[in-house]
Design an enzyme around this catalytic site. Structure first.
Site, PDB file in Angstrom:
ATOM      1  N   THR A   1     -46.594  17.309   4.297  1.00 42.63           N
ATOM      2  CA  THR A   1     -45.576  16.575   5.039  1.00 42.63           C
ATOM      3  C   THR A   1     -45.832  15.091   4.834  1.00 42.63           C
ATOM      4  OG1 THR A   1     -45.316  18.249   6.742  1.00 42.63           O
ATOM      5  CG2 THR A   1     -44.890  15.992   7.420  1.00 42.63           C
TER       6      THR A   1
ATOM      7  N   THR B   1     -48.345  14.897  11.283  1.00 45.26           N
ATOM      8  CA  THR B   1     -48.348  15.934  10.245  1.00 45.26           C
ATOM      9  C   THR B   1     -49.268  17.075  10.676  1.00 45.26           C
ATOM     10  OG1 THR B   1     -48.992  16.457   7.968  1.00 45.26           O
ATOM     11  CG2 THR B   1     -50.132  14.617   8.988  1.00 45.26           C
TER      12      THR B   1
HETATM   13  N1  GLY Z   1     -45.414  19.234  10.593  1.00 53.12           N
HETATM   14  C1  GLY Z   1     -44.487  19.841   9.762  1.00 53.12           C
HETATM   15  C2  GLY Z   1     -44.016  21.126  10.244  1.00 53.12           C
HETATM   16  O1  GLY Z   1     -44.686  21.805  11.002  1.00 53.12           O
HETATM   17  O2  GLY Z   1     -42.939  21.507   9.880  1.00 53.12           O
END
Ligand code: GLY
Length: 300
Positions: free
Chosen positions: A169, A220
């Site tokens: 991410t 993230t």
């Molecule tokens: N942090 C990204 C997700 O869980 O989609």
């Protein structure tokens, strides 16, 4: 300040792979520096930085997005302007090269904060955004990751040991010369996720938040952990209430994430005075920063 995902990062097996990540982080930060130096806003800066990271296939966002349980790409993104708390977000979108730009369009051109799925894509195409073929996203590596997760009957963070490669991410936070703060986060989610699952990245206050009076935050990791703790807003509220700086607020946020839900992931932030802080509960997080116009710092 930018990040490229959190996790085990066990698959960064050699210096060459590590250098590839650090080069991308460094290049993106230097673009961000230039935008701010030319008088650009924090909002423009985070949009451009996240666009660059979405265009780099080593990260789990845009063209590098991981696959859901049906072998499809469904992406989430959010962006927020700390000057007036305007925000835009998209969730579960496919065939869009840069979801962060679609989120910015939602923010600028609609009265809404979040659009999802087909409606979000239709909104973007009406405003001139091009859709892109599936094969822009789908690669053998993503399929291998998906099959590894399916063999274990689990979902995976893109940086976990089972993932053959490292796709994180992405997110950016910026503080401009006028004292404006902004944040943006973009992701393909987690490997082998249920179709229709939405993570924290587009949820204002969870994976992304900005307020000039407190801080800008991008997260993230496992989105469910960040949604349940509303972590980005929790950090901002801590500053609002206690007057803490970035380092203290970050410490509070990571402690809270760990104590409440044993959360897995990390956070980057800049406070209202331009100080940077980062922390994570996973083994590592790819990230970098330029504080007060100084040198680039980056690492895992
Ligand atoms: N942090 C990204 C997700 O869980 O989609």
């Amino acid at each position: 300040m930018i990040h490229g995902g959190a996790g085990d990062l066990a698959s960064i097996k050699n210096n060459r792979t590590a250098i590839r990540y650090l080069e991308s982080i460094r290049t993106t930060l230097e673009y961000g520096r230039e935008i701010l130096a030319m008088g650009g806003s924090a909002l423009e800066c985070v949009e451009v930085c996240v666009t660059l990271l979405e265009d780099d296939p080593v990260f789990n966002a845009g063209c590098g997005s991981v696959l859901n349980a049906q072998g499809k790409v469904e992406m989430d993104a959010g962006i927020m302007n700390g000057a007036d708390l305007t925000a835009g977000a998209v969730a579960s979108v496919s065939n869009i090269a840069n979801p962060v730009q679609l989120a910015r369009l939602v923010m600028a051109e609609s009265e809404h904060v979040m659009l999802v799925g087909k409606g979000a894509i239709e909104f973007g195409t009406k405003l001139g955004m091009k859709t892109i073929e599936d094969n822009y996203f789908h690669t053998e590596t993503r399929l291998k990751q998906l099959h590894a997760a399916q063999d274990k009957n689990t979902t995976l963070l893109d940086h976990e040991a089972l993932a053959d490669d490292k796709f994180g991410t992405v997110g950016a936070v910026a503080w401009d010369y006028g004292g404006g703060l902004a944040a943006a986060t973009s992701t393909g989610g987690i490997i082998n996720k249920q179709a229709g699952r939405v993570g924290d990245s587009p949820i204002i206050g969870a994976g992304v938040y900005a307020d000039n009076e407190t801080c800008a935050v991008s997260a993230t990791g496992y989105g469910e952990d960040f949604m349940r703790t509303v972590i980005a807003k929790a950090i901002a509220d801590y500053i609002e209430i206690t007057g803490a700086d970035a380092t203290a607020a970050l410490r509070f946020g990571i402690d809270y994430l760990r104590r409440k839900v044993n959360g897995r992931g990390g956070v980057i932030m800049i406070d209202r005075k331009g100080y940077c802080a980062s922390g994570f509960t996973t083994k590592k997080m790819i990230h970098g920063w330029i504080e007060h116009g100084g040198e680039v710092s980056c690492g895992f």
